[in-house]
Enzyme design. Sequence first.
Site: not given
Ligand code: NAP
Length: 291
Positions: A239, A96, A171
């Site tokens: 965010k 997102t 989104k």
């Molecule tokens: P998450 O569990 O916090 O995972 C974040 C990912 O991004 C991890 O692989 C992390 O790597 C990586 N990352 C963060 N900063 C980085 C950097 N500077 N360089 C390289 N890798 C980096 O988040 P998530 O819940 O999976 O969400 C992922 C996306 O989907 C976001 O944009 C979120 O807004 C969207 N989303 C989430 C949901 C939900 O319910 N969770 C639903 C719809 C959409 P590390 O493991 O090394 O930290």
Amino acid sequence: MHTLGWIGLGQMGAPMAKNLLQAGYKMNVYNRSLEKTASLVESGATKLNSPKEIVEQSNIIFIMLSDAKAVHSVLTEENGVLNAIKEDKTIINMSTISPEESVSFAQLIEAKSGTYVDAPVSGSVGAAISGQLVILAGGEKKAIEISKPYFNLLGKETIHFGSTGKGSSAKLAINLLLGIIGQGIGETLLFAEKSGLSKEKVLEMISQSGMNTPLFQGKKEMYRKEEFPSAFMLELMSKDLGLVKTAADHLDITLPLAETTNTTYHSAKENGKAKLDMAAVYVELRDQNTE
Ligand code: NAP
């Protein structure tokens, strides 16, 4: 058959990648914290050591990262995506981010003759695990067609909104509604509590009402137990509401509820609730009313 690449194995990325693997695709995976690749490797994926290697060894590459800063980093770092992009590579960014950021990342990929699709998702971890996400796509029709077989495994529906960036706009629109509903439930519970109503009965009342939703049912146990293990981290909700604010400013529109929810989630993040589920905005509202 295309070889797939997956960059970003967080709460959403890991189960999504697993669904494609289980459908029989060959897949290369990368995550900044390399240990998070272990369960995918157990399921048959190949772990690679950089985004560049992922692009070199895959045709269709999915990116699922926290925010635009993270995406920018994996694209542009020394061993990043851009250093291996060429004509036969398709990047599907499911993170997102803002519409403007999507357009600028597309330009970077297309400058190297690659193809870019923005495809953020609606639905949380449960939907990611069960392949029931809604894919909100932006990009050229041909690129969406290439992506469709994978989207069909990741989600129950794909909606193509138009050119690159339109998926990101969609989104932000749906997450604005999510943020408002999250705060609405929090305020309702707080109002009921301060009015001396039993929380158990209020949860039951909402469950039996027209305002019952899959979202409410998904979070109900969190409200009941006052424990908020994250499915969608509050800092990510904050965010997204920040991105909505920037987009609304660009569009020159005033959105009163967007303003107030942005402020509340931002305070919750600053007040130690960043890593909790977004439903913890309820606790923030209560904290603000007991100080
Ligand atoms: P998450 O569990 O916090 O995972 C974040 C990912 O991004 C991890 O692989 C992390 O790597 C990586 N990352 C963060 N900063 C980085 C950097 N500077 N360089 C390289 N890798 C980096 O988040 P998530 O819940 O999976 O969400 C992922 C996306 O989907 C976001 O944009 C979120 O807004 C969207 N989303 C989430 C949901 C939900 O319910 N969770 C639903 C719809 C959409 P590390 O493991 O090394 O930290």
